[in-house]
Write an enzyme that holds these catalytic residues in place. Structure first.
Site, PDB file in Angstrom:
ATOM      1  N   GLU B 144     -19.144   8.349  11.031  1.00 38.03           N
ATOM      2  CA  GLU B 144     -18.381   7.104  11.186  1.00 38.03           C
ATOM      3  C   GLU B 144     -18.686   6.382  12.496  1.00 38.03           C
ATOM      4  OE1 GLU B 144     -14.337   8.330  10.682  1.00 38.03           O
ATOM      5  OE2 GLU B 144     -14.524   8.571   8.530  1.00 38.03           O
ATOM      6  N   GLU B 315     -16.191  10.335   1.942  1.00 39.09           N
ATOM      7  CA  GLU B 315     -14.831  10.842   2.131  1.00 39.09           C
ATOM      8  C   GLU B 315     -13.898   9.998   1.271  1.00 39.09           C
ATOM      9  OE1 GLU B 315     -13.734  10.896   6.265  1.00 39.09           O
ATOM     10  OE2 GLU B 315     -15.584  11.878   6.912  1.00 39.09           O
TER      11      GLU B 315
HETATM   12 ZN   LIG Z   1     -13.429  10.508   8.512  1.00 39.17          ZN
END
Ligand SMILES: [Zn+2]
Ligand SMILES: [Zn+2]
Ligand SMILES: [Zn+2]
Lengths: 634, 634, 634
Positions: B144, B315
């Site tokens: 991320e 995710e």
């Molecule tokens: Zn995450």
């Protein structure tokens, strides 16, 4: 026990020629106590080591000669400017990393060893000089620990002390890594000296890191205070108090209280309503000049517990204050009502803050019993009225309360660290339940989280207690009364992890919290019995369900004496549940109209009307700001 | 292409004795993928240079033995604590000048050469060891990028690198002064070494200064990532992904994506609705447990473009998360719906985050497929259901979309630098138009801003594109379909100046933006055709006007294929305009009821009900959180 | 006096080939003035000591040749980058302790001696070169002192200078301790070198500390400006102006104005409405494209006072600006209306900002008379129209105003330091009363707080004046007209303490403020006569009460010429009270409809319609944004 009144006085602010007249007027309206000294360090010791006690000798002498008893404060909340030359690194550092400078008060870091030594030095000098004074009848340590957000300091001194504290607690970095779960984001430490304070991390620090930093910081306050109480006790037999502030949860008041003889608090009902109460705008508007009807009572009951029965109001708001977003004038009669309410809850003394409004410096807009020109302000007459009424009253006998409510500072730290939803605040939750009990007309005892004997109460509540203590759990196991645990109770270990098996792990209650959700205020979860959960609800697996949500989950678990509450009830749900549980516990209730409250002593029922208009209830009529007392049927 | 499911797993969080059972249960419910390793640096290398691979060998082996494929993450988002001793200045600095410390994750500055070398070192070691592992079937770089506002760093390392970057770009300070317009306030530089970062100036810095700093910062992310992909490719044939976060625009995802084989993103529909979506309170309330009906689809379409057709969800939210202002539990069925929606948009894989809820550290309140006590959480069963359904489905064939929508990261930087009105945000504008297209039931392709061939689509939209690229402008010139450009498109040069001749300078469209105005939300500009402009409108000189505002200015310019939109349309205006343009483009539309959405693959029409209650539409009824698929007429 | 128009022009922004045509067009539409040079230091002196005057010679020559008069600005608001190499510590520091860096403008601390010398140096060079230029007909010092919060600096230079200033003022630390009341929290100082700046204290610093720091900071601005005016006067006979900004109270404009020949201000009606006006949302919406109907007039009247009759608008908004939260386009006609309103209030000149919109740098979204492509923007034509209208008008003769309103910068500092209630702001209070007077159609003079002769006016108002000056109090004593003093007037000493005897201590008025309260907006105190007090009310002991509150306290005290107002009246109460007092003072009033305003010169009555639709009143109809003038009956 005799109830007494007092006032806070600053002789150093006024010409000495005025002292005797001030003392005479205090005595004249029936005051017993005068608190002095707690901000006067620069006048006691104008230069390092050069003490000037004469003025204070004379001030105490003048007050004593008028028949007044002195509460002598240690001046450690206001170290003089020269202290910084000796200890340039004694200042606290805020969460943004900025040093918090000189120029107001509380400018010290609790972890600074040099300042701890200076504190011990001045307290020793003070105790040596006045410990046997016939006029000094009580002591106050420092002033309002934690006020202005001064418990958590991010200074170098705090960092060093935190590392030592952690080393003591965990003995090895490996143990700390395990306890904190540092594997999570490769946060493992190889040495205690690698551990920084938890502020200014990229995203949130490990909640265990914060939790330990909060525990440590609370311990530092208790340590600082204990140095003072130990010294004073070596020189004086007078009782020692500290004046706590309203809705402060940054340190464990019970831990500090263990070293005190008397707990006291500073009661500013209007300031607190304006600046530290979650309430609808209409509620704030309605009670703007009276204060919240339960906020004071909650603190009275809390400090009765902290003081193990002995407690005072050390500072009582007498008129507008200077520090809230808005500062209205109290409704005529409130300065009397507030004092009587404190006495009804068992206060030994109520001291108004302050004698005369100072026309200079930070609190010049804070009212006193006198105006700056020495003319009486409204509360002067109300204080005199209370004194007169006290003179005609019997001594107090405390009343038993049927209900106990747990208050736990560590839970406040847990949920401040990890609220999980914007609206979840520990004080708010406990106070919400407290208000529900008060609306039913009940006397309430607030109790420590490690209370080991619950038999004095017919009902016990422990909402949001993050970790239930071993003694409390053991007591619950054999408890014959009704207990209401939850929401979120026992859901964390002491290092702020989720225990496995999952919460709440209550003795004899088949209940597992399978899931929690935090909710925006506009997304209530209706209950089948009426009302709703707001802010927070839990989905539980449970054998024995007393009540469910409209979407089919257990809302109240347990049908015997022990109940688990799986959410944050709104007022309607709370009132219904509490009424029902009181019924089962054999506690008679009397639902009260808005703004009317009652409190019993052993012999007397007191009524307080917080409304801005008269109220009539069950044959009694109370004017706005009215107080009524009636003998209890024996 | 076969669609697959997976999960994120942290063997280092659990006793090794539990791994085999975990793997077996994953396989049992039909999962294909397991992502591991991306936060485990402190366990791979507990001390500098001392590698511990054994545990990871065994973990990968155990998973592989159960038939699972591993996605192996590089652990560079979480450098261990010892790294700071080697590189004390590697930490990023925030916009206020505060160093962002150790204790969570992403604590590094992209411009720090020392840390870049450490990143290359650990990735090399990892790739060497696992590059030929039979079980490692894909890679993830870091984690991320940009999360927690980590792209823009104001460190010394960033300052030095920025100066070098500027020197490369402009060659001489004089050229930079000219490009930035530094004459404006005597801001001229005599040397690149005089140029500081644009934070902490007295008032706003030169927007060109900010724009170049944003470009530079984005380049630094791509550079950092490219080092990793180059190394991995030298040792492995498995495809490489990165997991992007929702609504992150601080770096150019296309630029990073050019070095990846697969784009993936982390889909947290409820967290995103709560913390990063502009929407009326009622919308947020209604969809609190389902997520916005278009937010996921937008990102699916975006990352399909970033991944040049290959994309995953790395995710997927399985239950409540821990980081949004409020964290409700998803409606039963949503963990299934979200997965199916991703597949309908062409995802190759959907991995739930995470296998088992960790009871410790920062994300302890983040749900997993399993509870902390290993019992199944609701999404466990929904994942199993999806796996079962997938097993019975044909492989995916992608569908053509009739409409393309440009998304351009540089425009996000331009309008973040210079919004001109408080409500003007690039993502918000583009997403607003995307929602309008979705309400008409359309498949949409999101495209790069330098797309050179528009012929695949019947309609192309480029709202708010600050600078239209040369290839795009060239393509527009010969485009046969309908194009909708504006508002604010092509209104800036690459250094964030206003071009002269004035915007929009569209090929073949006689239109000049003579004036713009930003508007408060309560000051709409009504359109003669219905609806209004809000937030933003432009006053244009134009030859060929399709529609006007009520106050007489062109609202929609052009009556042929190319249209310029001179404001920010509200929903009513947007729906009307888009329906009309689709009609002209020969695109059939089907206006959908609130919360119902559809998406076609080549062979199948999928329906998704985001509403919290059933919906009936055109003969179909879907339950709350329902998914329906039906064969498309060939 | 002849009224004139002008424009701000930046020859350094444009190719020299364009200058002559620009000058010709300026002259062509009837402009008289061109302001140049105020941000051009880096072009005057590209390297330290290397002066480049040629371009400026030619620019001024070109403008002069076209018949235009030049206002030459000193460039000290924008020191070039090389200045920082010479004076690294010249930058100001913000209240959080962060250095305010290079990269925009106003990046200097007024207390830095090195920069003061540089300022003197460049002004000397400029004045020597252009002091006798036939084309330079006026000067401007620096630019918008205080803009971007640049008066209060917390730098080391400021700290040193503040200590010196205090030493000068108090002579001994003991005197300072007494004056500030430092005994309050042991804040006594033993030496001036112990005194820090009042930021970053733990809780609020002593208000006296803040008050003196604000006084000091204001003095530093006046000192900085005076150096420039002294130099210019040595070389030039042209008048000197400074361009003040709207609603800036951080320094004393009268003190700076004492060194100027002309006061000028920068009038941005829409920006100010959007970013610095307290008003209900509906008011802001209604006037979003016209500006508040009184905000400009207030500043016109203020700067007429600051300039002792001579005042200009140096920058007049011509279209949307770039810096407010929202930036709408002015209604057609407003650029004309604003200019005419300034002339009606006595302006000598109105200069539009700016000639041509710059397509680059910070203000690229700020409109000009020309667009970036040199085409006329709407205000170009409106300016030309005003010029044409001016040509046909007689010279101005100022009119006498019947009412005077005190404006006192020290009071703004006092109430900013100690508002006591969140809503109490000095400008807001004074402007509130000003609006009430304007709604009655009155001409108003704003006057200095030390005005010693009140005989020119029939009514005088001094709301919220923290300390009434000796000359003003003496004038009040013999004043024959009607005076309205309060709320909160004369309630503080100069060091921000409460005077004893208690306020207001007005000559001949038996009135003591016994108590004050600040009130939330939803808690008005109704008045028996209608309307209410909001935000603030005082409880007074008074002999002679004209009006009371519904709860029985004096609201308006005094029944003769002098009145004390014991609260903040709402519109209804204010209108009623002002009408009544005007009646007593013999001032005829004409209550005006919303958005319509009037202003008289000696010979002409001007009407201005700020409404977005036509208004008809007493036989006149004005279109939206309309201006009407009619001869006054002699
Ligand atoms: Zn995450
Ligand atoms: Zn206090
Ligand atoms: Zn300006």
């Amino acid at each position: 026990m005799k109830r007494t009144l007092g006032v806070c006085y600053y002789p150093e602010h006024w010409p000495e020629t005025q002292w005797a007249e001030d003392a005479a007027r205090m005595a004249d309206i029936g005051l017993t106590w005068v608190r002095v000294g707690e901000f006067a360090w620069s006048r006691m010791e104008p230069e390092p080591g050069r003490m000037e006690w004469d003025w204070l000798d004379r001030a105490i002498g003048t007050l004593g000669a008028a028949g007044l008893k002195v509460v002598l404060g240690t001046p450690t909340a206001t170290p003089p400017r020269w202290m910084l030359a000796r200890h340039p690194d004694m200042l606290a550092v805020d969460v943004h990393g900025r040093t918090r400078g000189f120029g107001s008060r509380r400018h010290y870091c609790f972890s600074h060893d040099g300042y701890n030594a200076e504190s011990a030095r001045i307290v020793t000098l003070l105790a040596e000089r006045y410990g046997r004074s016939p006029h000094v009848a009580a002591w106050q340590t420092d002033n309002e620990y934690a006020c202005h957000d001064t418990v958590l300091s991010y200074s170098d001194a705090a960092r060093r002390a935190f590392r030592d504290w952690l080393a003591q607690r965990y003995q090895s970095p490996e143990a700390l890594n395990r306890a904190w779960g540092n594997v999570f984001w490769s946060m493992d430490y190889a040495s205690f000296d690698e551990i920084d304070l938890p502020n200014l991390t990229v995203t949130e620090a490990n909640p265990a890191h914060w939790m330990d930093f909060r525990r440590f910081s609370s311990d530092q306050v208790a340590r600082f205070n204990r140095v003072q109480t130990d010294i004073i006790r070596r020189h004086s037999d007078a009782p020692i108090a500290h004046n706590y502030m309203g809705r402060i949860t940054d340190f464990d008041h019970f831990a500090v209280g263990a070293d005190l003889d008397i707990a006291s608090w500073d009661a500013y009902p209007l300031g607190f309503l304006s600046d530290r109460l979650e309430a609808p705008a209409e509620h704030k508007r309605r009670f703007a000049r009276q204060g919240d009807p339960d906020f004071q009572a909650f603190h009275h009951d809390l400090y009765r517990a902290v003081g193990r029965g002995r407690w005072w109001i050390m500072e009582q708001q007498p008129g507008p204050v200077n520090w809230a977003p808005h500062n209205p004038d109290p409704l005529p009669g409130m300065a009397r009502l507030w004092a009587w309410e404190a006495f009804a809850h068992g206060a030994e003394a109520v001291c108004y803050f302050r004698w005369r409004q100072a026309p200079f410096a930070q609190e010049q807009m804070h009212a006193g019993l006198l105006r700056p020109d020495s003319a009486p302000a409204p509360a002067f007459h109300e204080a005199a009225q209370v004194a007169g009424e006290l003179a005609g009253m019997d001594d107090v006998e405390p009343a038993a309360a049927p209900v106990a409510l747990v208050f736990d500072y560590a839970s406040a730290w847990a949920w401040a660290t990890q609220p999980q939803g914007r609206d979840f605040d520990y004080f708010r939750l406990v106070f919400h339940l407290y208000k529900g009990l008060r609306r039913l007309g009940l006397n309430i005892d607030i109790i420590r989280p490690d209370t080991a004997d619950l038999s004095p109460w017919r009902m016990v509540l422990a909402p949001g207690t993050a970790t239930l203590s071993k003694p409390f759990l053991a007591a619950l196991e054999t408890y014959k009364g009704v207990s209401l645990i939850g929401p979120r109770s026992n859901s964390k270990t002491e290092t702020l992890a989720i225990p496995v098996p999952l919460p709440p792990n209550l003795p004899g209650l088949a209940c597992t919290v399978a899931r929690v959700e935090s909710l925006p205020p506009d997304l209530p979860v209706p209950l089948t019995g009426g009302g709703a959960f707001t802010f927070w609800r839990e989905k539980c697996e449970a054998a024995d369900v007393a009540e469910t949500t409209a979407d089919g989950w257990p809302a109240l678990i347990g049908t015997g004496g022990m109940r688990y509450l799986a959410g944050w009830p709104d007022d309607a749900a709370l009132d219904r549940m509490l009424s029902d549980l009181c019924g089962r516990a054999g506690i008679p209730v009397e639902p009260l109209p808005e703004g009317l409250r009652r409190r019993d002593t052993a012999t007397t029922r007191f009524w307080f009307n917080y409304n801005p208009e008269p109220v009539t209830f069950a044959g009694r009529t109370l004017p706005a700001a009215g107080v009524l007392w009636e003998p209890l049927e024996p």
